[in-house]
Write a protein that holds these residues in place. Structure first.
Motif, mmCIF file in Angstrom:
data_model
loop_
_atom_site.group_PDB
_atom_site.id
_atom_site.type_symbol
_atom_site.label_atom_id
_atom_site.label_comp_id
_atom_site.label_asym_id
_atom_site.label_seq_id
_atom_site.Cartn_x
_atom_site.Cartn_y
_atom_site.Cartn_z
ATOM 1 N N ARG A 64 0.828 -1.205 0.000
ATOM 2 C CA ARG A 64 0.000 0.000 0.000
ATOM 3 C C ARG A 64 0.863 1.256 0.000
ATOM 4 O O ARG A 64 0.393 2.345 0.356
ATOM 5 N N GLY A 65 2.157 1.092 -0.345
ATOM 6 C CA GLY A 65 3.049 2.242 -0.431
ATOM 7 C C GLY A 65 3.714 2.644 0.861
ATOM 8 O O GLY A 65 4.371 3.680 0.925
ATOM 9 N N ALA A 66 3.559 1.844 1.891
ATOM 10 C CA ALA A 66 4.171 2.142 3.193
ATOM 11 C C ALA A 66 5.185 1.051 3.539
ATOM 12 O O ALA A 66 5.149 -0.044 2.976
ATOM 13 N N PRO A 67 6.089 1.335 4.470
ATOM 14 C CA PRO A 67 7.059 0.318 4.876
ATOM 15 C C PRO A 67 6.365 -0.883 5.509
ATOM 16 O O PRO A 67 5.421 -0.728 6.275
ATOM 17 N N GLY A 68 6.877 -2.063 5.164
ATOM 18 C CA GLY A 68 6.359 -3.304 5.730
ATOM 19 C C GLY A 68 7.448 -3.999 6.523
ATOM 20 O O GLY A 68 8.059 -3.394 7.400
ATOM 21 N N ALA A 69 7.716 -5.250 6.169
ATOM 22 C CA ALA A 69 8.682 -6.069 6.900
ATOM 23 C C ALA A 69 10.092 -5.499 6.804
ATOM 24 O O ALA A 69 10.567 -5.145 5.724
ATOM 25 N N GLU A 70 10.745 -5.427 7.954
ATOM 26 C CA GLU A 70 12.134 -4.963 8.020
ATOM 27 C C GLU A 70 13.040 -6.009 7.380
ATOM 28 O O GLU A 70 12.879 -7.203 7.595
ATOM 29 N N THR A 71 13.995 -5.541 6.577
ATOM 30 C CA THR A 71 14.939 -6.442 5.907
ATOM 31 C C THR A 71 16.166 -5.660 5.482
ATOM 32 O O THR A 71 16.158 -4.434 5.481
ATOM 33 N N ASP A 72 17.197 -6.368 5.111
ATOM 34 C CA ASP A 72 18.362 -5.732 4.504
ATOM 35 C C ASP A 72 18.667 -6.415 3.182
ATOM 36 O O ASP A 72 19.691 -6.177 2.567
ATOM 37 N N SER A 73 17.725 -7.263 2.749
ATOM 38 C CA SER A 73 17.897 -8.007 1.516
ATOM 39 C C SER A 73 16.586 -7.973 0.727
ATOM 40 O O SER A 73 15.525 -8.261 1.272
ATOM 41 N N PHE A 74 16.687 -7.618 -0.531
ATOM 42 C CA PHE A 74 15.507 -7.497 -1.378
ATOM 43 C C PHE A 74 15.644 -8.380 -2.603
ATOM 44 O O PHE A 74 16.747 -8.656 -3.052
ATOM 45 N N ALA A 75 14.523 -8.780 -3.150
ATOM 46 C CA ALA A 75 14.490 -9.513 -4.412
ATOM 47 C C ALA A 75 14.477 -8.495 -5.553
ATOM 48 O O ALA A 75 14.000 -7.371 -5.376
ATOM 49 N N PRO A 76 14.983 -8.872 -6.725
ATOM 50 C CA PRO A 76 14.957 -7.935 -7.856
ATOM 51 C C PRO A 76 13.557 -7.413 -8.183
ATOM 52 O O PRO A 76 13.407 -6.284 -8.629
ATOM 53 N N ASP A 77 12.512 -8.228 -7.917
ATOM 54 C CA ASP A 77 11.152 -7.784 -8.242
ATOM 55 C C ASP A 77 10.471 -7.026 -7.104
ATOM 56 O O ASP A 77 9.282 -6.715 -7.187
ATOM 57 N N ASP A 78 11.200 -6.690 -6.045
ATOM 58 C CA ASP A 78 10.678 -5.785 -5.020
ATOM 59 C C ASP A 78 10.743 -4.375 -5.599
ATOM 60 O O ASP A 78 11.778 -3.720 -5.564
ATOM 61 N N ARG A 79 9.667 -3.917 -6.163
ATOM 62 C CA ARG A 79 9.664 -2.661 -6.912
ATOM 63 C C ARG A 79 9.928 -1.425 -6.051
ATOM 64 O O ARG A 79 10.514 -0.459 -6.515
ATOM 65 N N THR A 80 9.448 -1.431 -4.805
ATOM 66 C CA THR A 80 9.628 -0.282 -3.934
ATOM 67 C C THR A 80 10.423 -0.703 -2.706
ATOM 68 O O THR A 80 10.123 -1.705 -2.079
ATOM 69 N N ILE A 81 11.413 0.116 -2.392
ATOM 70 C CA ILE A 81 12.304 -0.137 -1.262
ATOM 71 C C ILE A 81 12.225 1.068 -0.328
ATOM 72 O O ILE A 81 12.270 2.214 -0.770
ATOM 73 N N HIS A 82 12.105 0.789 0.961
ATOM 74 C CA HIS A 82 11.957 1.847 1.962
ATOM 75 C C HIS A 82 13.168 1.906 2.885
ATOM 76 O O HIS A 82 13.744 0.885 3.221
ATOM 77 N N CYS A 83 13.495 3.114 3.314
ATOM 78 C CA CYS A 83 14.469 3.353 4.378
ATOM 79 C C CYS A 83 13.721 4.108 5.475
ATOM 80 O O CYS A 83 13.215 5.200 5.239
ATOM 81 N N VAL A 84 13.639 3.498 6.661
ATOM 82 C CA VAL A 84 12.882 4.073 7.771
ATOM 83 C C VAL A 84 13.866 4.613 8.803
ATOM 84 O O VAL A 84 14.780 3.916 9.234
ATOM 85 N N VAL A 85 13.667 5.865 9.182
ATOM 86 C CA VAL A 85 14.550 6.549 10.124
ATOM 87 C C VAL A 85 13.734 7.016 11.329
ATOM 88 O O VAL A 85 12.672 7.626 11.168
ATOM 89 N N LYS A 86 14.240 6.712 12.525
ATOM 90 C CA LYS A 86 13.646 7.248 13.749
ATOM 91 C C LYS A 86 14.622 8.273 14.300
ATOM 92 O O LYS A 86 15.763 7.958 14.630
ATOM 93 N N LEU A 87 14.165 9.516 14.359
ATOM 94 C CA LEU A 87 14.999 10.608 14.853
ATOM 95 C C LEU A 87 15.026 10.627 16.379
ATOM 96 O O LEU A 87 14.045 10.237 17.026
ATOM 97 N N LYS A 88 16.114 11.107 16.943
ATOM 98 C CA LYS A 88 16.239 11.220 18.395
ATOM 99 C C LYS A 88 15.287 12.268 18.952
ATOM 100 O O LYS A 88 14.813 12.153 20.073
ATOM 101 N N GLU A 89 15.011 13.287 18.143
ATOM 102 C CA GLU A 89 14.164 14.388 18.585
ATOM 103 C C GLU A 89 13.248 14.823 17.447
ATOM 104 O O GLU A 89 13.680 14.950 16.309
ATOM 105 N N ALA A 90 11.975 15.052 17.755
ATOM 106 C CA ALA A 90 11.014 15.499 16.752
ATOM 107 C C ALA A 90 10.981 17.026 16.735
ATOM 108 O O ALA A 90 10.615 17.650 17.726
#
Length: 161
Positions: A64-90
């Motif tokens: 649905r366009g949002a981050p799902g399962a955490e991973t560091d390995s993707f398949a070539p057909d994983d069309r969208t790749i996410h990088c999720v960052v949690k900041l120390k301070e908002a």
């Protein structure tokens, strides 16, 4: 915030060299296009200050366009790749930049894919940048560098297999 002049100089030299090799258009962090992913071993490098980022990980798309399962390995057909960052301070107006790189994939080495810029809203401390590709990603090694307020804070490696 304390800046070390040698790190700043090294970062600027690296930026200039890399900028000369590539130049792609910039988009907002939550609108993207193009990335490669997959990593057998999650490799957060020591590159960056780590001053602003509390946690950082790669994730598959949830369909649905949002981050799902955490991973560091993707398949070539994983069309969208996410990088999720949690900041120390908002803080509203924190300037984020996700710089996506091919480290080594099918004969291409050390090439920037794209920069994605984003500014946080009030109370927003979790930010994700993502890239999409309409065809399969070439197998290989990739990385994403995350800059906060113009300073490289963390780098995370991933693979596409």
């Amino acid at each position: 915030m304390k800046h070390n002049p040698s790190w700043l100089a090294a970062g600027l030299v690296l930026f200039v060299v890399l900028a000369c090799n590539l130049g792609k258009k910039t988009e907002n962090a939550n609108s993207n296009s193009n990335s490669n992913a997959n990593s057998n071993s999650r490799a957060e490098t020591n590159t960056g200050s780590g001053e602003y980022i509390k946690e950082m990980h790669m994730a598959k798309d949830n369909g649905r366009g949002a981050p799902g399962a955490e991973t560091d390995s993707f398949a070539p057909d994983d069309r969208t790749i996410h990088c999720v960052v949690k900041l120390k301070e908002a803080k509203a107006g924190t300037k984020m930049q996700f710089s996506w790189w091919i480290v080594d994939a099918e004969g291409t080495k050390n090439q920037k894919i794209k920069d994605i810029d984003y500014s946080t809203r009030a109370l927003e401390n979790i930010v994700h940048g993502h890239l999409s590709l309409p065809q399969d990603w070439p197998p290989g090694k990739y990385k994403v560098q995350v800059f906060v307020n113009g300073d490289l804070d963390k780098t995370l490696a991933y693979d596409v297999q």
